[in-house]
Each structure stands twice: as C-alpha cells, then as structure tokens.
Design an enzyme around this catalytic site. Structure first.
Site, PDB file in Angstrom:
ATOM      1  N   ASP A  16      -0.135  15.750  -2.811  1.00  0.00           N
ATOM      2  CA  ASP A  16      -1.478  15.347  -3.234  1.00  0.00           C
ATOM      3  C   ASP A  16      -2.575  15.906  -2.335  1.00  0.00           C
ATOM      4  O   ASP A  16      -3.526  16.519  -2.813  1.00  0.00           O
ATOM      5  CB  ASP A  16      -1.614  13.815  -3.266  1.00  0.00           C
ATOM      6  CG  ASP A  16      -0.838  13.197  -4.406  1.00  0.00           C
ATOM      7  OD1 ASP A  16       0.210  13.772  -4.779  1.00  0.00           O
ATOM      8  OD2 ASP A  16      -1.269  12.157  -4.921  1.00  0.00           O
ATOM      9  N   ARG A  96      -5.872   1.622   7.297  1.00  0.00           N
ATOM     10  CA  ARG A  96      -7.013   2.377   6.754  1.00  0.00           C
ATOM     11  C   ARG A  96      -8.235   2.410   7.661  1.00  0.00           C
ATOM     12  O   ARG A  96      -8.828   3.476   7.853  1.00  0.00           O
ATOM     13  CB  ARG A  96      -7.403   1.843   5.363  1.00  0.00           C
ATOM     14  CG  ARG A  96      -6.267   1.838   4.354  1.00  0.00           C
ATOM     15  CD  ARG A  96      -5.551   3.157   4.291  1.00  0.00           C
ATOM     16  NE  ARG A  96      -4.334   3.058   3.512  1.00  0.00           N
ATOM     17  CZ  ARG A  96      -3.253   3.795   3.731  1.00  0.00           C
ATOM     18  NH1 ARG A  96      -3.244   4.695   4.701  1.00  0.00           N
ATOM     19  NH2 ARG A  96      -2.181   3.643   2.983  1.00  0.00           N
ATOM     20  N   ASP A 125      -6.903   1.307  -1.374  1.00  0.00           N
ATOM     21  CA  ASP A 125      -7.117   2.171  -0.221  1.00  0.00           C
ATOM     22  C   ASP A 125      -8.451   2.915  -0.263  1.00  0.00           C
ATOM     23  O   ASP A 125      -9.099   3.093   0.756  1.00  0.00           O
ATOM     24  CB  ASP A 125      -5.947   3.143  -0.062  1.00  0.00           C
ATOM     25  CG  ASP A 125      -4.695   2.431   0.447  1.00  0.00           C
ATOM     26  OD1 ASP A 125      -4.851   1.403   1.150  1.00  0.00           O
ATOM     27  OD2 ASP A 125      -3.579   2.878   0.140  1.00  0.00           O
ATOM     28  N   SER A 179       5.340   6.104  -5.102  1.00  0.00           N
ATOM     29  CA  SER A 179       4.199   6.206  -4.206  1.00  0.00           C
ATOM     30  C   SER A 179       4.554   5.408  -2.948  1.00  0.00           C
ATOM     31  O   SER A 179       4.754   4.198  -3.012  1.00  0.00           O
ATOM     32  CB  SER A 179       2.955   5.625  -4.881  1.00  0.00           C
ATOM     33  OG  SER A 179       1.961   5.426  -3.906  1.00  0.00           O
TER      34      SER A 179
HETATM   35  N1  ARG Z   1      -0.569  -2.512  -2.258  1.00  0.00           N
HETATM   36  C1  ARG Z   1      -0.606  -2.259  -0.863  1.00  0.00           C
HETATM   37  C2  ARG Z   1      -1.996  -2.510  -0.326  1.00  0.00           C
HETATM   38  O1  ARG Z   1      -2.925  -2.515  -1.074  1.00  0.00           O
HETATM   39  C3  ARG Z   1      -0.097  -0.886  -0.497  1.00  0.00           C
HETATM   40  C4  ARG Z   1      -0.926   0.283  -0.959  1.00  0.00           C
HETATM   41  C5  ARG Z   1      -0.436   1.644  -0.520  1.00  0.00           C
HETATM   42  N2  ARG Z   1       0.933   1.830  -0.853  1.00  0.00           N
HETATM   43  C6  ARG Z   1       1.426   2.802  -1.618  1.00  0.00           C
HETATM   44  N3  ARG Z   1       2.698   2.785  -1.870  1.00  0.00           N
HETATM   45  N4  ARG Z   1       0.680   3.732  -2.095  1.00  0.00           N
HETATM   46  O2  ARG Z   1      -2.187  -2.702   0.837  1.00  0.00           O
END
Ligand code: ARG
Length: 403
Positions: A16, A96, A125, A179
């Site tokens: 990505d 993050r 995110d 993911s």
């Molecule tokens: N749902 C989780 C959060 O919002 C993880 C998000 C990222 N995880 C991922 N597999 N893309 O904190």
C-alpha cells in the site's frame, strides 16, 4: 492553494505505502521523504530502505522508536488500566500519536509543509494520525491518498502496481492478505473472513500466541517489579521498557495469553470485528492491578476506574494530544506515586493470574482485617452504628412500600 513542494510519507515498505509513494511523486511532482518507524513490529526494515531507494527517494528515515513507544505511550496508558469497550488494550490506537509526532518532527526538519499516511478512509487510524498532526502543527497539510485517489478496490490497487512496476508479493496476487497492524504491544488482524462476526476464526490467523490448548501443561510463575506505577523488572532483572515488554510478549505468547476476538465500535460509526494478540500487555494489566490493589487508597482506585473508560475512549478516538487527555493523565500519574512493589503472576494456558503481591508502601493491614484477635483499635460497635445509619433510609423506604 499553495503548491506542495515536499511531503513526508509514513512508509512501511509494504504494498500500500509503496503505491502511495509512487502516486504522491506522480500527483504532486515533488520530493517525497519516507519515514519508517520501528515499533517492534517484528519485520525487517532494511527492505523498506531498498524499496524507497528504488523509487528514487533521496531522504529515507528509518527510526527505532521502540523505547519511546513503550516508555512514553504504552506505560502511561497502562497506568490507567485502559481498556476500550471493556476489552481492547488499544495496541494500534496508542501507536498513531507517536508516528504522527515523528512525521511532524521530520517535516519541520526537512522543511516540508505536508505529510501523508496510508490509512484508509473507513478506519480509526486516519482520524488518529490527523488529529495528532492538527494538535502538533496546525500549519501542516495532510494528504490521505486513500481518500483522494480513484483506486477503490484491492484489484485496482494491484493493477496500479503492475502498471508502475511495483513488485507485488506473490501471496498478495492470489488471495488478498488480512489487514495486519503490529507493534511491541499487539498484533491486530482485520478483514476477509473476519468481517463476518459469525465466522469462527481459524487458528492460523494468530501470529504471536499459541492456542491455549497447546500451551505448556506446567504453569510458569514470574515476578514483575513496579516503581511508581511502571513495570521495571522481570524475575528480579531490571529491564528497559521495550526489553521488558518484549520479554513478557515471549512468555505470554508461549502460554497463549492475550488473545481477543472482538466486535468493536469504530469512532467513525461502523462496527468492526478484529483479532487482537496482546500477550505482554495482558500480563502487565493483571500485574498492575495487582500492585495497585495493595498500594492505592480505595477512593483513589475507584476514581481511576471511573475515568478509565473516558480516558480509553480518548485514546481510541485519537485525542492523545488533547488537553482533556493530558488532564486525565496528570490525575492518573499522580495516583501512581506509591504504586511500587512486586507481583507474582502465574502464566497457564491462556491465563495470567496474580498469585502474590508485596510492597514496602502497602496499605494492606493484616492486623486490621484479621478474623483473629487484633491489636489494632477497631471497635466492633462502630460497625453497628455504621450499618444502622446506612440502613436508615432503606428502612424508611421499605416501610413506605409495605403501607
Ligand atoms: N481496530 C483497531 C483500532 O482501531 C485496529 C486498527 C488497525 N488494525 C489493522 N489490522 N489494520 O485500533
């Protein structure tokens, strides 16, 4: 609109962000600086450098943020015993703001006025990255390719890669991968069959924990030392924050600790189902509650528990760098002044149970609580009056109800 002359991209080296890199170079026709954070995701980071070089990136930043991640983000959060919706240890959420902080730092250093990230338009995110950047430097423009380009599906993404000679990992051609987001605190897996919450997850989805059924038949007992609310040692050995969490991840993983299959409510409105593995964090949560149980005053402990869901929600929603999170943090940090001592935890087939706690600063009084004769002045008649007064309104209420 001012022309964008330089962009700092949060770059993993994965498919990505490799495509995003190319797209930014093409769309903006400007220099792109890549920033790759080592958060202990357990992936080789040198391939990211090679890929960035191949795409003509001149300024490649690969930064080891493991210690900062654990000491300045994970541990402060752990002091609060933070859990989102009662269960999620916030492993992605807490990473993050740290990434955003360094994106902004590098942007300033290289004189860029824009940063870019690879989070999709449906998740939490994107919100977390952008709120953090807003809070740290409101002058910075944020580019979110997933919300801007007209690539709408995985298939189109692969076509774009093909057209631009971006290597696509073979396993990604046939079946799309899950993911996955990983760091020292957790691995989170979403997408594909997991999107159906009725679907029972096959064991191969799990990456860093064994199935508790296959975990050792003999329990392992470990001792964790705490100082002012933070873990500082395992089995008497002092460790840096990142080393300590790494150690507990190994122990917890072997004993199948910290698996979570969760349907959660995303900030932007939809429900989503994910698989989390947080072995070390799960052990630390139990141990921290263990040491707090003897060192915190009752009202202090209960106040912490009241604000915890609010604090966890702020982190989940991306408000780490917000005044209200900092206010709550100050309260939480102050509560930890006397949270020092040792906790024994038994690791066994998916569970981390506290079996002993000691502290030189303990509030626990065996003399006070004992069923035996006690030297301490505790007048049983006080309890009688205490109950009589507390029962006063209940007696009035009951009498009225039976009229
Ligand atoms: N749902 C989780 C959060 O919002 C993880 C998000 C990222 N995880 C991922 N597999 N893309 O904190």
């Amino acid at each position: 609109m001012t022309k964008i002359e330089k962009i700092v991209l949060s770059y993993s080296g994965g498919l990505d962000t490799s495509i995003i890199l190319k797209w930014l170079q093409e769309t903006y026709g400007c220099e792109v600086v890549t920033f790759t954070a080592d958060l202990g995701q357990g992936e080789e980071l040198e391939p990211a450098r090679a890929k960035a070089e191949m795409s003509g990136v001149k300024d490649i930043r690969i930064v080891d943020l493991r210690e900062e991640f654990v000491s300045d983000f994970v541990f402060p959060m752990l002091r609060a015993n933070a859990l989102y919706e009662g269960q999620y240890l916030l492993g992605s959420s807490i990473a993050r703001p740290l990434i955003a902080k360094h994106l902004v730092g590098i942007a300033r250093e290289v004189g860029a006025h824009a940063v870019a990230h690879g989070a999709t338009g449906k998740g939490n995110d994107q919100v977390r990255f952008e709120l953090a950047v807003n809070a740290l430097d409101p002058s910075i423009t944020i580019i979110a390719p997933w919300r801007q380009w007209n690539i709408r599906s995985r298939m189109q993404l692969l076509e774009y890669a093909e057209k631009h000679h971006i290597p696509v990992p073979s396993d990604k051609r046939g079946e799309a991968p899950f993911s996955i987001d990983a760091n020292l605190l957790h691995t989170s897996t979403e997408g594909k069959i997991l999107e159906n919450p009725a679907e029972v997850v096959p064991d191969h989805v799990y990456q860093r924990t064994v199935d508790p059924v296959d975990a050792p038949d003999t329990p392992e007992i470990i001792t964790i030392g705490f100082e002012r609310g933070d873990p500082v040692s395992v089995n008497g050995k002092s460790m840096t924050p990142a080393a300590l969490l790494t150690e507990l991840n190994g122990l917890g993983g072997r004993h199948g600790i910290g698996r979570l299959d969760l349907v959660e409510n995303r900030f932007i409105g939809m429900k989503s189902r994910g698989i989390y593995e947080t072995p070390g964090g799960t052990i630390l949560l139990a141990a921290h509650r263990g040491i707090e149980s003897i060192t915190l005053d009752r009202a202090a402990a209960h106040l912490k528990d009241e604000i915890m869901p609010r604090y966890a929600e702020l982190i989940y929603n991306g408000f780490w760098f917000a005044p209200e999170r900092e206010m709550l943090q100050a309260l939480i940090d102050q509560s930890q002044t006397f949270v020092s001592g040792e906790v024994m935890v038994r690791l066994y087939k998916g569970s981390a149970s506290v079996i002993s706690r000691t502290s030189p600063l303990s509030l626990y009084s065996a003399d006070l609580v004992t069923f035996e004769e006690s030297a301490i002045a505790y007048d049983h008649h006080d309890a009688e009056g205490f109950i009589r007064l507390n029962g006063l309104r209940l007696r009035s209420w009951a009498a009225r109800n039976s009229r």
